[in-house]
Enzyme design. Structure first.
Site, PDB file in Angstrom:
ATOM      1  N   ARG A   1     -13.856 -24.733  12.516  1.00 45.05           N
ATOM      2  CA  ARG A   1     -14.131 -23.293  12.104  1.00 45.05           C
ATOM      3  C   ARG A   1     -14.031 -22.176  13.313  1.00 45.05           C
ATOM      4  O   ARG A   1     -14.851 -21.459  13.296  1.00 45.05           O
ATOM      5  CB  ARG A   1     -14.909 -23.083  11.069  1.00 45.05           C
ATOM      6  CG  ARG A   1     -15.127 -23.747   9.769  1.00 45.05           C
ATOM      7  CD  ARG A   1     -13.752 -23.572   9.040  1.00 45.05           C
ATOM      8  NE  ARG A   1     -13.555 -24.463   7.911  1.00 45.05           N
ATOM      9  CZ  ARG A   1     -12.763 -25.510   7.965  1.00 45.05           C
ATOM     10  NH1 ARG A   1     -11.904 -25.821   8.814  1.00 45.05           N
ATOM     11  NH2 ARG A   1     -12.774 -26.054   6.808  1.00 45.05           N
TER      12      ARG A   1
ATOM     13  N   SER B   1     -15.975 -20.941   0.743  1.00 39.25           N
ATOM     14  CA  SER B   1     -17.103 -21.677   1.249  1.00 39.25           C
ATOM     15  C   SER B   1     -18.033 -20.672   2.061  1.00 39.25           C
ATOM     16  O   SER B   1     -17.526 -20.323   2.961  1.00 39.25           O
ATOM     17  CB  SER B   1     -16.636 -22.962   1.877  1.00 39.25           C
ATOM     18  OG  SER B   1     -17.605 -23.741   2.367  1.00 39.25           O
TER      19      SER B   1
ATOM     20  N   GLU C   1     -20.055 -20.110   7.548  1.00 36.89           N
ATOM     21  CA  GLU C   1     -18.696 -20.370   7.836  1.00 36.89           C
ATOM     22  C   GLU C   1     -17.933 -19.030   7.664  1.00 36.89           C
ATOM     23  O   GLU C   1     -16.929 -18.735   8.457  1.00 36.89           O
ATOM     24  CB  GLU C   1     -17.979 -21.433   6.988  1.00 36.89           C
ATOM     25  CG  GLU C   1     -16.659 -21.448   7.068  1.00 36.89           C
ATOM     26  CD  GLU C   1     -16.059 -22.461   5.996  1.00 36.89           C
ATOM     27  OE1 GLU C   1     -15.066 -22.287   5.346  1.00 36.89           O
ATOM     28  OE2 GLU C   1     -16.740 -23.714   6.055  1.00 36.89           O
TER      29      GLU C   1
END
Length: 303
Positions: free
Chosen positions: A174, A224, A294
């Protein structure tokens, strides 16, 4: 500064003032942008970047706002949304797809499929933009953006065009180089493999079926929320901590998929962030695990 930006509007650039960003985020939350612009091409984008640089105005760039929380105080300066820059070109001979930053990664994966090019199937259900996917190194079902990136074209904050190779992008979990440099992704070229169109389509449909079955798509959300910590799974920890279904205001940790925070009605960004902090604090206490977000969190607190 306001006069200069409004002069750009007279030149045909779509620029607005004091616009609620909740209209654009997938969570349906977020405060206003002081100024908001939707450049249609590179010329307009370059003019906007040069204008804010000359006037020392803060600049924030967002894509499809699918993995983003904007605080309730909004964003000062100029916000750019690049969704009008959405051209996608598939080159079957070279086995590449080149897409503008504002193009949806879903549409890019479908263009690859139509050209019988394999490698972007994992992105079939990711709701973000190409620019966002590159910025965050988005991934799903074992696929990552970095696995298929050939090159990335950017506009620097100094108003210069530049192209990065795959290796120069310094992809991680990420993460990508442009998170550090502040460069604006304007397009990406994906290096793919020739494949069978119907097999590619079947794989995309399979992944979409998994997404529909497991994710709370019936509610607004930012997907998420937490990165997966090494050696642990976020969902089971949240369940064991008794936080699945926990609600603060209109924000709820999804009963369908722990770790997804959904807007069940009237949520604010503060509700989202308070629930995130509660989950982080509880998981640290119960499991001695530091959960990192995230989702990208930007903007200022409401006065």
């Amino acid at each position: 500064m306001k006069m200069q930006l409004m002069d750009l509007k007279k030149q045909g650039i779509d620029i607005q003032e004091n616009i609620p960003l909740s209209r654009f985020t997938f969570t349906k939350t977020g405060g206003p942008a002081q100024y908001l612009a939707f450049p249609k091409n590179l010329d307009e984008l370059k003019i906007l970047v040069e204008t804010v640089k000359t006037n020392n105005l803060p600049l924030t760039v967002i894509g499809n706002a699918s993995n983003l929380i904007i605080r309730d105080g909004g964003i000062s300066g100029l916000v750019l949304i690049l969704t009008k820059m959405d051209k996608i070109v598939a080159n079957q001979e070279e086995a590449t797809v080149t897409a503008d930053a504002g193009a949806r990664i879903i549409d890019t994966s479908e263009a690859a499929c139509e050209a019988s090019l394999s490698g972007l199937e994992f992105a079939a259900g990711i709701p973000g933009s190409v620019g966002g996917a590159v910025f965050m190194n988005a991934g799903a079902y074992g696929g990552e953006t970095e696995f298929v990136i050939k090159s990335v074209r950017v506009l620097t904050r100094e108003g210069k065009f530049k192209t990065y190779t795959h290796d120069e992008m310094e992809f991680g979990y990420r993460h990508s180089l442009v998170q550090e440099t502040g460069d604006i992704v304007i397009s990406a070229t994906f290096g793919l493999e020739p494949g069978d169109k119907w097999a590619i389509k079947a794989k995309m449909e399979y992944f979409n079926g998994l997404r529909r079955a497991k994710q709370p798509l019936e509610y607004p959300s930012c997907g998420s929320v937490f990165k997966r910590p090494t050696g642990h799974f976020v969902g089971p920890m949240i369940i064991k901590a008794g936080l699945q279904g926990k609600r603060i205001g209109g924000a709820e940790d999804s009963k369908k998929h722990a770790g997804f925070i959904v807007n069940v009605g009237g949520a604010t960004a503060t509700d989202y962030l308070d629930l995130i902090h509660l989950i982080q604090k509880t998981i640290k206490k119960d499991f001695d695990v530091d959960l990192q977000t995230e989702v990208r969190i930007i903007g200022k607190e409401k006065d």
